[in-house]
Motif scaffolding. Structure first.
Motif, PDB file in Angstrom:
ATOM      1  N   LEU A 198      -3.184  68.643  -1.429  1.00  0.00           N
ATOM      2  CA  LEU A 198      -3.890  67.508  -2.019  1.00  0.00           C
ATOM      3  C   LEU A 198      -3.565  67.370  -3.497  1.00  0.00           C
ATOM      4  O   LEU A 198      -3.301  68.356  -4.183  1.00  0.00           O
ATOM      5  N   ALA A 199      -3.609  66.150  -3.982  1.00  0.00           N
ATOM      6  CA  ALA A 199      -3.280  65.882  -5.388  1.00  0.00           C
ATOM      7  C   ALA A 199      -4.327  66.501  -6.307  1.00  0.00           C
ATOM      8  O   ALA A 199      -5.487  66.700  -5.931  1.00  0.00           O
ATOM      9  N   ALA A 201      -7.211  66.802  -8.623  1.00  0.00           N
ATOM     10  CA  ALA A 201      -8.376  65.907  -8.561  1.00  0.00           C
ATOM     11  C   ALA A 201      -8.824  65.474  -9.953  1.00  0.00           C
ATOM     12  O   ALA A 201      -8.945  66.282 -10.865  1.00  0.00           O
ATOM     13  N   LYS A 202      -9.069  64.187 -10.082  1.00  0.00           N
ATOM     14  CA  LYS A 202      -9.624  63.623 -11.327  1.00  0.00           C
ATOM     15  C   LYS A 202     -10.891  62.868 -10.972  1.00  0.00           C
ATOM     16  O   LYS A 202     -11.029  62.364  -9.854  1.00  0.00           O
ATOM     17  N   PRO A 203     -11.809  62.736 -11.940  1.00  0.00           N
ATOM     18  CA  PRO A 203     -13.100  62.101 -11.606  1.00  0.00           C
ATOM     19  C   PRO A 203     -12.966  60.686 -11.045  1.00  0.00           C
ATOM     20  O   PRO A 203     -13.810  60.260 -10.267  1.00  0.00           O
ATOM     21  N   ASP A 204     -11.930  59.943 -11.425  1.00  0.00           N
ATOM     22  CA  ASP A 204     -11.842  58.562 -10.954  1.00  0.00           C
ATOM     23  C   ASP A 204     -11.063  58.410  -9.647  1.00  0.00           C
ATOM     24  O   ASP A 204     -10.827  57.289  -9.207  1.00  0.00           O
ATOM     25  N   ASN A 205     -10.678  59.533  -9.020  1.00  0.00           N
ATOM     26  CA  ASN A 205     -10.073  59.421  -7.684  1.00  0.00           C
ATOM     27  C   ASN A 205     -11.060  58.776  -6.736  1.00  0.00           C
ATOM     28  O   ASN A 205     -12.274  58.958  -6.857  1.00  0.00           O
ATOM     29  N   LYS A 207     -13.127  58.443  -3.276  1.00  0.00           N
ATOM     30  CA  LYS A 207     -13.726  59.424  -2.369  1.00  0.00           C
ATOM     31  C   LYS A 207     -12.817  59.595  -1.166  1.00  0.00           C
ATOM     32  O   LYS A 207     -12.229  58.650  -0.703  1.00  0.00           O
TER      33      LYS A 207
END
Lengths: 207, 207
Positions: A198-199, A201-205, A207
């Protein structure tokens, strides 16, 4: 779903409780730790508690049981400062598991179970010849865990030995391709089936 | 086979080295740790360093990164003394991985990623409703690892919540049947394929 309370668990028969608690923490990074004492007597033991501590510096930990229960590996690491961690592949799983038997100190588990002693890169501690992913460690610190007289043993990675064809372009090691196994409980062993990578993770990914 | 030395590894680009060192230690017991602060604000984080410390008393450890890099989980555990560890199943793997994003302290990762807050047995810390194997912990000890400013956080198991049909007659929990996943590196996830369970090893067993 059912709740098992600590009072219920404490009342269980010892081996039942051991199976239960040893399996509840999830799949484990089981490996063989190779050492030798100051006279060159080799020792090999199976440990399922290898844990990543950090990447820079590259630090790896494992939990050693109380000295009375598992004396040789820790004593050798403390006296020589050197040890090896060797992944286990299915071809020599039976021999790897057999190293958990309580052999006398003057018996090398390598010989007793039939695994090959291998010395690499002039490193003092022995590797498992059959293993296709293995690494050398210099002792960094032995941290006592007072709650149950176990120890967190931390080592610095000195070098890593593996097949080039399992190393991906981004530095990730394809242990599935290497057929490295994992364990659960005290006696259960598993191959893996990749799900996904999985890429970051950033908060604006989404859901 | 190829040898990668510590000097070579130290010279690599940071993310390449991180992928390499994070994957060399083997498959990991990745889980979600649930906490709340003293105001009841929930927090959920993914940790791949869960380690069995002992069965009697039942103790479980995990490695927490330096406070500056991963502050909320450890701060909540220290202030409330309570946390939960929740196995991850494939159905909610994407959400579980997304908890690794750096959300602000006032954002609950449960809500941000879409996982269900569940309270069980009057325990203060939140569980992941979707998880089918999960357990409650009371903080035992936070041990600083001075080599890289990480921490070994040790908890006592208070109770365990799981499906009865994955518990075998000898106390072993069939995590393969539960579909608990394992991880490797920082972004790779795996199902398991059982190989075998082996008998308790004694020195006179055949090779």
């Amino acid at each position: 779903m059912h709740i098992y309370t600590k009072e219920e668990i404490a009342g269980w028969e010892r081996f039942y409780r051991g199976n239960f608690i040893n399996s509840v923490t999830g799949f484990k990074s089981v490996s063989l730790i190779g050492t030798s004492n100051e006279n060159g007597q080799t020792n090999l033991g199976i440990f399922s508690s290898i844990v990543h501590i950090g990447s820079d510096p590259a630090l790896v930990g494992y939990i050693n049981r109380p000295r009375s229960a598992a004396p040789h590996t820790l004593a050798n690491i403390e006296s020589t400062g050197k040890y090896t961690i060797n992944h286990i592949q299915p071809l020599f799983l039976n021999q790897a598991h057999q190293t958990s038997a309580k052999y006398p100190e003057d018996i090398s588990e390598f010989e007793a179970v039939g695994l090959t002693i291998q010395y690499l890169n002039n490193f003092q501690a022995p590797f498992v010849g059959e293993s296709v992913v293995k690494y050398a460690l210099a002792l960094q610190e032995v941290i006592p865990i007072t709650a149950n007289n176990t120890f967190l043993v931390i080592g610095k990675i000195e070098f890593i030995y593996l097949q080039k064809d399992i190393l991906l372009p981004d530095g990730f090691i394809n242990l599935h391709k290497a057929e490295t196994i994992s364990s659960n409980g005290i006696d259960s062993y598993y191959r893996t089936m990749p799900i996904t990578r999985l890429a970051y993770a950033k908060p604006d990914n989404k859901k």
